[in-house]
Every structure is written in structure tokens, then in C-alpha cells.
Motif scaffolding. Structure first.
Motif, mmCIF file in Angstrom:
data_model
loop_
_atom_site.group_PDB
_atom_site.id
_atom_site.type_symbol
_atom_site.label_atom_id
_atom_site.label_comp_id
_atom_site.label_asym_id
_atom_site.label_seq_id
_atom_site.Cartn_x
_atom_site.Cartn_y
_atom_site.Cartn_z
ATOM 1 N N ARG A 29 0.836 -1.200 0.000
ATOM 2 C CA ARG A 29 0.000 0.000 0.000
ATOM 3 C C ARG A 29 0.868 1.247 0.000
ATOM 4 O O ARG A 29 2.016 1.231 0.428
ATOM 5 C CB ARG A 29 -0.864 0.028 1.267
ATOM 6 N N ARG A 54 2.136 0.660 5.040
ATOM 7 C CA ARG A 54 1.777 -0.436 5.947
ATOM 8 C C ARG A 54 1.694 -1.752 5.174
ATOM 9 O O ARG A 54 1.357 -1.762 3.997
ATOM 10 C CB ARG A 54 0.412 -0.154 6.598
ATOM 11 N N TYR A 55 1.970 -2.821 5.880
ATOM 12 C CA TYR A 55 1.894 -4.151 5.275
ATOM 13 C C TYR A 55 0.584 -4.832 5.652
ATOM 14 O O TYR A 55 0.182 -4.786 6.819
ATOM 15 C CB TYR A 55 3.021 -5.048 5.790
ATOM 16 N N LEU A 56 -0.044 -5.469 4.682
ATOM 17 C CA LEU A 56 -1.175 -6.355 4.965
ATOM 18 C C LEU A 56 -0.631 -7.708 5.415
ATOM 19 O O LEU A 56 -1.095 -8.290 6.387
ATOM 20 C CB LEU A 56 -1.979 -6.580 3.684
#
Lengths: 428, 428
Positions: free
Chosen positions: B47, B51-53
Motif C-alpha cells: 500500500r 503499511r503491510y497487509l
């Protein structure tokens, strides 16, 4: 505690060994034809002084020497029980290592879809500066801030996504669990009974997975996540419960939620997060424990029968590894400490351990708040081999272990038929 | 740090997948033919908000955010260096979790055999109530309490026993390492130069193994030992260094030992125990570090190229997992903290990291006490690709990593030819 993926892996490896055997290529996995695994099933000191030469033996001796600091004692008074609950909570807080995180944005709604009788909202939370954690909120028609509803936080098992658990279409066809999908749906029975259901993913699964969606899903590499968390001094369970608790704290602020009727329903792997939140947060009203109850330390001590290569099993993967957990307590102690809050067990376990939980609820003055169902295969007391027996024999394999603790693994799934009357009793 | 067994396992698994491929049976290890590992080699946030999913991504972000508390700083003054060494020692003591054990019997001699020019004594120590730890003591003819000698504690690598390392017959033919055996002998060059050599096993190997002697030795299940130690809040390295330190403390009381010339020589896996003891015990005079030097945290951050099933490598197994290690320091910091005590590196590493060690010795006023040799393949500076470069690229695989940090893995063995002149210089 779900062992589906372990079983898959085991079958796969056995298949490979079989193929290799056929091809006459034993390579790395060579075995000694004179080695008899049964002879070495029990780990014993090689010497008369009781000391072990084998380091694995030393550890076996050390594991057998553990006296968990916050083990439940059936002779507690009501006052002692309360004091012990507070101490156990403090110990849990310590080993879960939740970080203090400030200045993160509030969760945001990012989508919404109407289904028959309820709507599904998709939200995102930001528990850590590095991460985003999406979750689903299922809201029955008619529920609003003037008509708040009991609310169930639903935590999937290993291999399932929040979409699987909510009965929603998967984000990626590879995320689909084995058919029939209905076996893995947690949220809908609650929604149909008028509850709000909030559904989360486990760390590393579904939308939180890495590359598995391109390749091996629904086999997720939980252990990759676990490994790096352990390096940091955290753990898979600590992280998973932290992100779930973050969502739970959001739930507790929603006006559509009846704050006195917040429930956690955990399936399989999800029961671990359930236990942690249950201990840490006395505001939770009740629990649905959709797995069998066991002592994981005992499991490690007794499940030592090696395979034909002399390799003893790990009872489970490192996603279940929480340093110092066993020095403090085991699963039955933790569930016992939830007394007197209502708890439903849908897949039984060992009578000895379930009796500890019953005893705690008795001491807490609410014995009726424990409801226990066994797997049908073990529902009749005469089919439970360890009934009335205090300790399991050492040197067994996984199959024997499951049989002795009354687990019918192929039938491990969501027991909606048991949940519905329980919801009607407790959540109306 | 030895990766031989990992490489063996990887080759074995690739062979299996190849056979399966030929048979048209992909099963569990199914792959998506459109998946291109190289495209996903670098872990990046999905994103725009960074931030990481993916939970694996979150961890990657957290690993990149680590600033080790006791990292060596090249701008330290001599006084700051000394203060930092004490702080690092304290942090090491804390994460190694050595237990306090009282009332154990003193080590006992249980056997003796005369060889040409030296004798070999076999001893047993009892560091914990559950265990016995045998070790070998090689004593050159003429060494006695009136003629004490420099003494080298020798720690084998992964897959080798104390017998391999001492040039003694194996206790079990299956324990033999691959030929030629001479590649794995640590002790004899020291003995031939007049030193006493004390040789230990690593936990879980050789005489300390479980059932591997019947089946898969010299592939040992170090991870089984590591797993249960981690459950207890300990670690493989903590336990291994504890039993070795117990033997070292015995060495320090022996009248045949020149107490001012105690040296540790570690090969591969054994270098980790060497580092721990070196930090904890300022009485040790010098060190032979028989492996390459690297930053293990960086290795975990950059070595992320997935295989065709989307599985990223673990840089190493859980026997190297020490909770909170990376939050405190990495290997180059630890070796730097040994300054000004003489250290010999026999297999180089990354110039950037070795330069940190050099700098520490310079600050400590003894730059000449660091002696560094590279693998012959990387001895010429122009063959070292990262010379003058400060950080490794992300998204690489094991082969590339080894090449960038100047490791010629097939040549990983004991470098006796480098040890002998060093012994002559420092131990006479």
C-alpha cells in the motif's frame, strides 16, 4: 491445535518416502532396517544414576520436572481462586509481551455490502505502525445504536480466512478451505440469532498471508511469521492475540454493541487467542471453545514415539511456541481461570482436564456455566479410555494420543448445532 | 552458522520435487506456473501508506526497524568501549539464561588412552541434575602440574562429534563425518604444538544425540533440543554455551593448565558458543573463529527470494533462535567486544563487518591482535563484490548471499594451516 495441515504434510512426506522407496533411492532419509521405533518410544535415562546423556533426554527430564507456577488447584477457596485469577492474568500479560503503541489512526470502514437479513462491513485497524489489519463486521438488520446487540468476536482455525468464517466469498479462490465450506462458517449462526459478528484473520492467513495466494494456499506459512516474532522476543500467539485484542477494544466502543454481552468464539487455532483475551479482559461475557481441551506440556512429554528414521514428533509447530508458557500454566488452568463466565466446549477433551474446569466453576459458584459436549465418537463415557485415569502413558504417537484424549480429528469443525441453543440461552 | 545440513536437506527436497514432477504428481507442493519468484523477491508494503497487509511483511518492517541496543559504534573512545563491553556482557548474561545449579558432583575421569605423543582422557561433568556431559582432554607428553600448558577448548561444528574433532575413533560408525576426516579435526594441531586440548560435543550431537545413531546420523536433530529449550524460556545456544562454560570452569581449575593462556577454538556452529563464553568470561586469553563473520539480522532481512512454491527461506534453523538476540547485538558487535584479546578469523566474511572488529581493536589499542584470512576464492580484494559497500541488497537467495559475503561453502572446514603459525605466535 488444529492438526489438519500437519496431517497433510505428514501424508505428503510419507508419500514421498514411499516413492523414493519404490525407486530404491533412500538418500538423506535412509533408515536402519534393524531399528524398531516401538523399542525407543519412551525416553528413559541411559544410566543407573538417572542422568541423561542424550540432550533430548535431558530436556525430557526437565519438561517432566515443570511445576507450573499458576496451575489451578482444586482445593482453592473462593477467595484463593480470585487471587489466583489476578496472578494468572498478570503472568499472561507478561509472557504475551503486548507492546504499547500510541498515535495510530482509528479504524476505518472501507466497504459495505448488504446480504439477506444483515449487512457486512469491512473495516481496517492499524494496531502497529507497520501494519493494517482488516476485519469484517456482520450486522443483522434492525441492529443500531438504539437497538444494540450481543456481539461475538469470531476467530478462525488454521487454514481458514475471515471470509470463510463469515460465509463470504474468498478474496482469492486459492484461499477456499476444503468442501463443504459450511463446516468452517463461524459467524452466521450468531448473526441469524440477532448478534453482531466481528470476524478477524489469524496472522499470516488469507488477506494477511505472504505469497501463499499464488501457490500453496490454504496451506499458510504461519511458522515464518512465528519465527521472526520469536526472534524479536514475541510469539505468534502474542502477536495474534494483540491484533485481535485491538479489534476487541474497538468493538467495546461501538454503540451498536451490547457491552454486557461480548462473546469470543474461537475455532481450533483461534481458541488460543480466545484464551489469552479471556484472561486479559474481564469485560468479555462468555466463550465458545470450538476444539478439544488438553495439556500441551503433557502432550509433549508423552508423544515421543519415533518414526522409522528415529525422529520423534514435535506435537505441534512453532506457531504454538510461547517461551515460558509451560512454566506458568497450561490450557486447562487458563480456561479454569475464566470462571464463572459462561463457556461452551464443543469438542470435549480429556475428562481429567475438563473436570478441573468444572471444579473451578464450582468454586466460583456457577457450575452451570460450563457446558461440555464431546465428539459423538466419544460421547458415551464407556468410549473414553482415560475416564478416571490421572495421567497418560509415555511413548505414544499422535494417533494414540488423539484417541486417548477423545479426539475424532476428521470431525474437527464448527459445531453450529451446539452453538445455537447456547446462544439462545445466554445471549437473548 | 554451518549450513551443510540445510544444504543437504534442500538438495534432498529438490530431488523429491523433481521426481514428483517427473511422475506428474505435484500434490501438496503444487505450484502455479505463472508465479515468478524473482518478481516477489523483495518484501515491500502493498500500500501507499507504507503499511503491510501480509504479516510476514509486518515482521519484515519490524526487523528493518531494529536498532540493536549494544551495537558497536566506531566513534567510541577507549573509555566508552570499556563501558560498552561491560553493558554488552550484562545483556548477554541476561539473554543466555544460565541457571544457578548447586550441589552437583565434581567432574570425574572415566577413561584414558595413550596416543603417540599425548594421552586422551575421557571425563564426565554434571552441569544439571538431569544431565551428564562427557568431554575429552588431550594432554601432550611432558605436560603436568609442574609444566602447565596453554589450553584450547575445542567446539565442533554441526554434524561433528568431539571424537571427530579430536581425531579419535567414533563411538558409533554412523557418527563419522564425510571423508576426508582430516577436514574436521580441531584439536590435534594444538596438541602437536604442546597445548592441552579439551574437546566437547554440541548439545544433541554424537554421544549427546537421541536416536540418530541408529538411523540418520551424522544428521542430528538439533532442532528437537532447541524447540523444548525455547519452550522453557531458554535456547539452544544458551544451553550449549552453559554446558561448555561448565567444562571451561573446570579447565580453569586444572593445575596442568596455564591459566593465562586459555583459548577457545570454535568451528562453524561452535563459533556461537565461543562468542558467548568470550563475552561472559574475560579470563579467556584468545579466540580462533573458524567460520565467516556476518550479521544474522541483515541475513534475515535480505535473504527473502521465495522458491517456486512461494516459500521464502529461513536463513537458518531454530537452533540459532535466541529470543531478543537481535534487539541487543549481532555477531560483529560481539566479536568486536572481545577486543583487545587476540582473535584469528580463518574464513573471512564481509569486509564491512570485519572492519568493525578491526576498529574496536584499534580503539582498544591492539589492532595487531586481529588476524583475518578469507576463503582463497575471495582472498583477492577485487573478488570481494561488497568491498566498500555498506549494505546488502534485499531479495536475494542463499547462493547470492554466500557469494556477497565471501563464503565458499564447499571449502568450509578446519583451517589447520592457518591455526599453526598463529598458535606458535600467541601460545608459546
Amino acid at each position: 491445535m488444529n492438526s489438519k495441515s500437519q496431517v497433510m504434510k505428514k501424508l505428503f512426506l510419507e508419500l514421498l518416502l514411499c516413492i523414493l522407496g519404490c525407486l530404491g533411492m533412500k538418500g538423506y532419509a535412509q533408515q536402519n532396517d534393524t531399528f524398531n521405533p516401538k523399542e525407543h518410544a519412551v525416553i528413559k535415562p541411559e544410566r543407573s544414576d538417572g542422568r541423561y546423556l542424550s540432550s533430548r533426554g535431558v530436556l525430557h527430564g526437565m519438561l517432566k520436572g515443570i511445576r507450573p507456577r499458576y496451575a489451578f488447584r482444586p482445593d482453592m477457596t473462593t477467595e484463593e481462586l480470585k487471587k489466583w485469577q489476578v496472578e494468572l492474568r498478570e503472568a499472561m500479560r507478561e509472557i504475551m509481551c503486548f507492546p504499547v503503541v500510541a498515535d495510530q489512526p482509528a479504524p476505518k470502514k472501507i466497504g459495505e455490502v448488504q446480504r439477506e437479513g444483515y449487512r457486512v462491513e469491512k473495516w481496517e485497524a492499524y494496531p502497529l505502525q507497520e501494519c493494517v489489519v482488516p476485519y469484517l463486521v456482520l450486522i443483522p438488520d434492525g441492529v443500531d445504536k438504539d437497538h444494540p446487540a450481543p456481539t461475538v468476536l469470531c476467530i478462525p482455525g488454521s487454514g481458514e480466512t475471515k471470509e470463510t468464517s463469515a460465509g463470504e466469498p474468498e478474496l482469492n479462490p486459492k484461499f477456499a478451505e476444503e468442501e463443504p465450506q459450511e463446516r468452517w462458517i463461524i459467524a452466521l449462526p450468531y448473526v441469524k440469532e440477532g448478534c453482531v459478528a466481528v470476524v478477524v484473520d489469524n496472522a499470516g492467513a488469507g488477506e494477511l498471508s505472504d505469497l501463499e495466494g499464488y501457490t500453496i494456499a490454504p496451506a499458510y506459512r504461519y511458522d515464518a511469521v512465528a519465527r521472526y516474532l520469536l526472534e524479536l522476543g514475541w510469539s505468534y500467539l502474542g502477536y495474534n492475540a494483540f491484533i485481535h485484542k485491538y479489534v476487541l477494544d474497538w468493538v467495546k466502543e461501538q454503540p451498536i454493541v451490547n457491552q454486557k454481552r461480548i462473546v469470543i468464539c474461537g475455532f481450533s487455532l483461534g481458541t488460543e487467542s480466545l484464551m489469552v483475551m479471556g484472561v486479559l479482559d474481564p469485560d468479555i461475557y462468555a466463550f465458545v471453545y470450538n476444539d478439544f481441551l488438553c495439556r500441551t506440556l503433557e502432550r509433549a512429554i508423552v508423544m515421543t514415539e519415533p518414526d522409522k528414521n528415529g525422529i520423534r514428533p514435535f506435537p505441534n509447530s512453532i506457531r504454538h511456541l510461547i517461551p515460558r508458557f509451560w512454566c506458568n500454566f497450561d490450557f486447562p488452568d487458563i480456561v479454569a481461570s475464566l470462571a464463572p463466565r459462561p463457556v461452551l466446549f464443543t469438542e470435549g477433551g480429556l475428562d481429567r482436564d475438563l473436570n478441573l474446569v468444572r471444579k473451578a466453576y464450582e468454586i466460583a459458584g456457577r457450575p452451570e456455566n460450563v457446558e461440555i459436549h464431546f465428539y459423538p465418537k466419544y460421547a458415551a463415557p464407556q468410549d473414553r479410555k482415560m475416564l478416571g485415569i490421572d495421567s497418560l502413558p509415555e511413548g505414544i504417537n499422535r494417533k494414540t494420543y488423539f484417541d486417548l484424549v477423545n479426539v475424532d480429528d476428521p470431525m474437527h469443525d464448527i459445531k453450529a448445532a451446539l452453538m445455537i441453543p447456547w446462544i439462545q440461552k445466554y445471549l437473548k
